[in-house]
Design a protein around this motif. Structure first.
Motif, short mmCIF file in Angstrom:
data_model
loop_
_atom_site.label_atom_id
_atom_site.label_comp_id
_atom_site.label_asym_id
_atom_site.label_seq_id
_atom_site.Cartn_x
_atom_site.Cartn_y
_atom_site.Cartn_z
N LYS A 112 0.83 -1.21 0.00
CA LYS A 112 0.00 0.00 0.00
C LYS A 112 0.87 1.26 0.00
CE LYS A 112 -4.06 -1.94 2.38
NZ LYS A 112 -5.08 -1.55 1.38
N ILE A 113 1.95 1.24 0.78
CA ILE A 113 2.85 2.39 0.84
C ILE A 113 3.56 2.56 -0.50
CG2 ILE A 113 4.97 3.27 1.91
CD1 ILE A 113 3.94 2.05 4.55
N PHE A 114 3.92 1.46 -1.14
CA PHE A 114 4.53 1.53 -2.47
C PHE A 114 3.60 2.24 -3.45
CE2 PHE A 114 5.34 -0.10 -6.72
CZ PHE A 114 6.69 0.11 -6.85
N LYS A 115 2.32 1.90 -3.40
CA LYS A 115 1.34 2.56 -4.27
C LYS A 115 1.21 4.04 -3.94
CE LYS A 115 -1.28 -1.66 -5.19
NZ LYS A 115 -2.51 -2.43 -4.89
N ASN A 116 1.27 4.38 -2.65
CA ASN A 116 1.24 5.79 -2.26
C ASN A 116 2.44 6.54 -2.85
OD1 ASN A 116 -1.06 5.37 -0.80
ND2 ASN A 116 -0.10 5.50 1.21
N LEU A 117 3.59 5.89 -2.81
CA LEU A 117 4.79 6.52 -3.37
C LEU A 117 4.66 6.69 -4.88
CD1 LEU A 117 7.63 7.64 -3.00
CD2 LEU A 117 8.51 5.30 -3.06
N GLN A 118 4.04 5.72 -5.54
CA GLN A 118 3.79 5.86 -6.97
C GLN A 118 2.93 7.09 -7.27
OE1 GLN A 118 2.06 1.92 -7.81
NE2 GLN A 118 3.67 1.60 -9.33
N HIS B 51 7.90 5.44 8.74
CA HIS B 51 8.66 6.64 8.37
C HIS B 51 8.44 6.99 6.90
CE1 HIS B 51 10.75 7.66 12.01
NE2 HIS B 51 11.32 6.48 12.12
N ILE B 52 8.46 5.96 6.05
CA ILE B 52 8.25 6.18 4.62
C ILE B 52 6.85 6.73 4.37
CG2 ILE B 52 8.04 5.04 2.37
CD1 ILE B 52 10.24 3.08 3.34
N ASN B 53 5.86 6.13 5.01
CA ASN B 53 4.49 6.58 4.81
C ASN B 53 4.30 8.03 5.28
OD1 ASN B 53 1.85 5.87 3.83
ND2 ASN B 53 1.16 5.94 5.95
N ASP B 54 4.93 8.38 6.40
CA ASP B 54 4.85 9.76 6.90
C ASP B 54 5.51 10.73 5.92
OD1 ASP B 54 3.47 9.06 9.16
OD2 ASP B 54 5.19 9.11 10.50
N ALA B 55 6.64 10.33 5.36
CA ALA B 55 7.33 11.19 4.39
C ALA B 55 6.44 11.46 3.18
CB ALA B 55 8.64 10.54 3.95
N ILE B 56 5.68 10.44 2.78
CA ILE B 56 4.80 10.59 1.61
C ILE B 56 3.54 11.37 1.96
CG2 ILE B 56 3.38 9.34 -0.07
CD1 ILE B 56 5.36 6.95 0.37
N THR B 57 2.84 10.92 3.00
CA THR B 57 1.49 11.44 3.27
C THR B 57 1.47 12.66 4.18
OG1 THR B 57 1.19 9.88 5.12
CG2 THR B 57 0.48 9.15 2.93
N LEU C 148 12.62 12.23 -1.04
CA LEU C 148 12.82 10.96 -1.76
C LEU C 148 14.11 10.28 -1.32
CD1 LEU C 148 11.71 11.91 -5.40
CD2 LEU C 148 10.44 10.56 -3.72
N ASN C 149 15.13 11.08 -1.04
CA ASN C 149 16.39 10.55 -0.53
C ASN C 149 16.20 9.90 0.85
OD1 ASN C 149 19.21 10.07 -0.53
ND2 ASN C 149 19.60 11.99 0.53
N ILE C 150 15.41 10.56 1.68
CA ILE C 150 15.09 10.00 3.01
C ILE C 150 14.33 8.69 2.87
CG2 ILE C 150 13.65 10.38 5.07
CD1 ILE C 150 14.44 13.38 4.83
N ILE C 151 13.40 8.64 1.92
CA ILE C 151 12.64 7.41 1.68
C ILE C 151 13.57 6.27 1.26
CG2 ILE C 151 10.95 6.33 0.12
CD1 ILE C 151 9.42 9.02 0.20
N SER C 152 14.54 6.58 0.41
CA SER C 152 15.48 5.54 -0.01
C SER C 152 16.33 5.06 1.17
CB SER C 152 16.36 6.03 -1.16
OG SER C 152 17.35 6.92 -0.73
N GLU C 153 16.64 5.98 2.09
CA GLU C 153 17.40 5.59 3.29
C GLU C 153 16.59 4.63 4.15
OE1 GLU C 153 19.48 7.64 7.25
OE2 GLU C 153 18.45 8.88 5.77
#
Length: 218
Positions: free
Chosen positions: A22-28, A90-96, A193-198
């Protein structure tokens, strides 16, 4: 039933993978408002954010209860699951949260990328998607060869972020209007995006440390 805790933990892992998907789709989808100034995607992402948080909290509660009756091996597996959930959060927070707020301002102010800047953002976003997809694959299958690729990918993305920032400032010095106007947001998108990759790399970092074969080779 002797294998009940292990089976239950495997169920928690499947639910964690469901969150990851689901988070991957959010990032898309988060890139869409920046490219076409469409706010509809942002409304959908807000709903998905609340859904993901609810599932995450249920999994955490489930794992904590399960861990009370586990042996040391399963306790370690539970810890790894909690670690993955933490990084995915953390990734989901960075996106949403962060990118979502930036996208709202982007639309309100009618910003646009320069043509060069747009291509850089699209490419970097695509590669950020790739590293998250690879991290989820390692989590799901424990493919340590793929983990090695993720480590290399992370190092490459760090260098690319520096290069994109340099190119952006060069365009500002050439007085490119779009880059001057959107500079703060442009650089923050790359930074997030860099933070997400981390955090994507962090998903597999503990699996690498736990794997003696990988450590021996590296």
């Amino acid at each position: 039933m002797k294998n009940a805790p292990a089976l239950a933990l495997n169920l928690a892992k499947k639910e964690t993978m469901r969150i990851g998907d689901k988070i991957f789709k959010n990032l898309q989808e988060i890139i869409i408002p920046f490219l076409n100034n469409d706010a509809k995607t942002l409304d959908d992402l807000q709903k998905k954010r609340d859904e993901i948080k609810a599932i995450r909290d249920e999994i955490k509660t489930y794992i904590l209860k399960l861990s009370r009756n586990c042996d040391d091996r399963l306790i370690q597996d539970s810890f790894l699951l909690m670690h993955v959930l933490h990084e995915l959060s953390h990734i989901n927070d960075a996106i949403t949260k962060i990118l979502h707020r930036r996208a709202e301002k982007w639309i309100d102010r009618h910003y646009e990328f320069s043509e060069e800047g747009k291509l850089e953002i699209i490419k970097y976003h695509k590669e950020t998607l790739e590293i998250l997809a690879q991290a989820l694959e390692v989590f799901n299958s424990l493919n340590m060869q793929k983990a090695k690729e993720i480590k290399q990918k992370r190092e490459s993305l760090l260098l690319q972020a520096d290069s994109i920032e340099h190119n952006h400032y060069e365009r500002i010095l050439r007085e490119n209007k779009a880059d001057i106007i959107n500079s703060k947001t442009h650089l923050e998108i790359i930074n997030v995006l860099n933070i997400i990759s981390e955090h994507s790399f962090n998903i597999v970092r503990l699996f690498i440390q736990e794997n003696p074969i990988y450590n021996k080779e590296n």
